[in-house]
Each structure stands twice: as structure tokens, then as C-alpha cells.
Design an enzyme around this catalytic site. Structure first.
Site, PDB file in Angstrom:
ATOM      1  N   THR A  85       1.083   5.094   9.335  1.00 23.90           N
ATOM      2  CA  THR A  85       2.148   5.030   8.338  1.00 23.90           C
ATOM      3  C   THR A  85       1.566   4.815   6.943  1.00 23.90           C
ATOM      4  OG1 THR A  85       2.502   2.628   8.512  1.00 23.90           O
ATOM      5  CG2 THR A  85       3.681   4.033  10.075  1.00 23.90           C
ATOM      6  N   GLY A  86       2.287   5.295   5.941  1.00 25.77           N
ATOM      7  CA  GLY A  86       1.825   5.122   4.569  1.00 25.77           C
ATOM      8  C   GLY A  86       0.435   5.678   4.354  1.00 25.77           C
TER       9      GLY A  86
ATOM     10  N   GLY B 142      -4.890   4.103   4.362  1.00 28.60           N
ATOM     11  CA  GLY B 142      -4.189   4.876   5.385  1.00 28.60           C
ATOM     12  C   GLY B 142      -4.748   6.275   5.531  1.00 28.60           C
TER      13      GLY B 142
ATOM     14  N   TYR C 266       3.646 -11.153  -1.965  1.00 30.97           N
ATOM     15  CA  TYR C 266       2.798 -10.221  -1.211  1.00 30.97           C
ATOM     16  C   TYR C 266       2.042 -10.957  -0.109  1.00 30.97           C
ATOM     17  CZ  TYR C 266      -1.287  -7.295  -0.170  1.00 30.97           C
ATOM     18  OH  TYR C 266      -2.264  -6.585   0.464  1.00 30.97           O
TER      19      TYR C 266
END
Length: 264
Positions: free
Chosen positions: A13-14, A20, A154
């Protein structure tokens, strides 16, 4: 010792850039059928081209879907019903003072960084269990255990991934499906490279030197005293997805350059 993933389907994903995309390239190089993902078809197509350029014989496809929403997740599930390897890489980051971080921002970080991984794992794990083999990897961060004061939101979202990874590993005990978290430290991805380029231009130095200065100032405990490359982080991910890592599960695997100052 070689990593062979022939016959395995890997969803990252991403994965239109950064860690990624680096993982997608390495998984393809090891023989996996790779599915890349991003929010727009243009970025997905560009990522597919990048994987093929790196691995000419790669079997790679892509799905454009915003995985921060349940609708986006469902679109991906319909396009890719099953996968042998799931790399939950999708994530966002950014500096913002705690007292200026509103509820909407907190929710956005949890939707993107945490809930996307929850949905993906909940969907793909059952078939892995039925097949008696699978790999689920969460891309966390050294910030999950070394919470940065300038982006607490974050760090907290990445800490949540550690709990998710450990809990799911225990839930899937004895099934042949391993679940791990990989914790990168400062990494010279495209986004970070753009930030470092601004610093480099201001100070008349190279981007690499700007990265070194950033690490020395903001992560002085780093042992390598530089940023990691995308490939260095992707190598840990690829190993974790392989047959060679069959006895590694429920672990938080650091590829942080020694930033986190403890021995475990």
C-alpha cells in the site's frame, strides 16, 4: 542465501514512491507478483513503469484507491481479493506543534496510518490462514518508540501500529502467517530528499550532506550518522516477507541506523 518469492502475490500500500516503491521493486526482483497502490491512476501508472524499469520481467499491476476510507479499501478488495504478502506501508507525516494539532488532524493521521492497515489486515489475513502461509508487515517508525516532540500526532499513530502488529501476531499464532513491524529511521525518500534539497540550496552543500547535518542535529544518537537509503529499508521489508523469516513474528524490526538507544 537467496530470497525467492516466485508464485507469491505481494500487495504494497502507498507504493507510488519512497519506501513503498522501493519494497515493490525488491519484491518483484525476488519473483513476486506485485500490486502497487496509490490515490491516483497517474501515480499508479508511473509506479508500475518504475518497477518494470528496475525489473524488466516483473509481473506488476496497480490499483488506484484512497485507503484512508472504507470505500477505498473496498475498491482494492474487489480488484485484489487475496494476497500472500501484505505490506502496510501507507502513511503520512508532518511536523506540527501539539497545541496546534486539532481533532481533524489527529483523525486524519489515524485514518491513514492506522485504520488503513487495520482494514487491509482484517481482509487479507483470513485467506493467508486458510493457505497456511502469509506475511503481514506494518511500516512503523523509530518515532513510534522515540516520539518526536515536533510531531507527536505522527509518533502516536506509529506506536499504535506496534500494538496492532504484536496483537495480530498473537491472534494468528500457529497459522503459518507471520506479522511484524519494520521501524525505519530517517530515510532519504523522495519527500525527504525534496526537503533536504531546500536546505542544501540555502547552505551551498549537497543533498547528502544536508541529510547528514539533519541527522546529527535532530537524531544525534544515530550510529550510522546519516540517513538510510530507501533500498536499505526495503531490504529489511523484503527479508521479513520471505521464507527465510519464518521464525520471526510479533517483532519490531529496527532499520533506524541505531537512533533508538536501547539494546532490545
Amino acid at each position: 542465501m537467496q530470497i525467492k518469492l516466485t508464485g507469491k502475490t505481494a500487495l504494497v500500500t502507498g507504493s507510488t514512491e519512497g519506501i513503498g516503491l522501493g519494497a515493490a521493486k525488491q519484491l518483484a526482483e525476488c519473483g513476486a507478483r506485485v500490486i502497487v497502490n496509490g490515490r491516483t491512476q497517474q501515480k499508479v501508472d508511473k509506479a508500475i513503469e518504475a518497477v518494470i524499469a528496475a525489473v524488466p520481467n516483473a509481473e506488476v499491476t496497480g490499483v488506484a484507491a484512497d485507503l484512508s476510507t472504507s470505500e477505498g479499501g473496498q475498491a482494492l478488495f474487489e480488484a485484489v481479493p487475496e494476497a500472500d504478502i501484505l505490506v502496510n506501508n501507507l502513511g503520512i507525516y508532518g511536523a506540527l506543534d501539539f497545541f496546534e494539532t486539532d481533532d481533524e488532524t489527529w483523525q486524519q493521521y489515524f485514518d491513514v496510518n492506522v485504520m488503513s492497515a487495520v482494514r487491509m489486515s482484517r481482509h487479507y489475513a483470513p485467506a493467508m490462514v486458510d493457505n497456511g502461509w502469509g506475511r503481514i508487515v506494518f511500516i512503523a517508525s523509530e518515532s513510534s518508540v522515540n516520539i518526536p516532540s515536533e510531531m507527536i500526532h505522527y509518533g502516536v499513530s506509529k506506536t499504535a501500529l506496534l500494538g496492532l502488529s504484536r496483537g495480530l501476531a498473537k491472534r494468528l499464532a500457529g497459522t503459518g502467517v507471520t506479522v511484524n513491524a519494520v521501524l525505519p529511521g530517517p530515510t532519504m525518500s523522495e519527500g525527504v530528499q525534496n526537503i533536504m534539497a531546500e536546505s542544501a540550496a540555502r547552505n551551498g552543500i549537497s543533498v547528502e550532506e544536508a541529510g547528514v547535518r539533519f541527522v546529527q542535529k535532530h537524531r544525534p544518537s544515530s550510529v550510522i550518522q546519516r540517513m538510510a537509503t530507501v533500498d536499505e529499508v526495503a531490504s529489511m521489508i523484503t527479508y521479513t516477507c520471505s521464507e527465510l523469516a519464518s521464525a520471526t513474528t510479533g517483532s519490531a524490526l529496527r532499520v533506524d541506523g541505531g537512533v533508538v538507544d536501547f539494546v532490545m
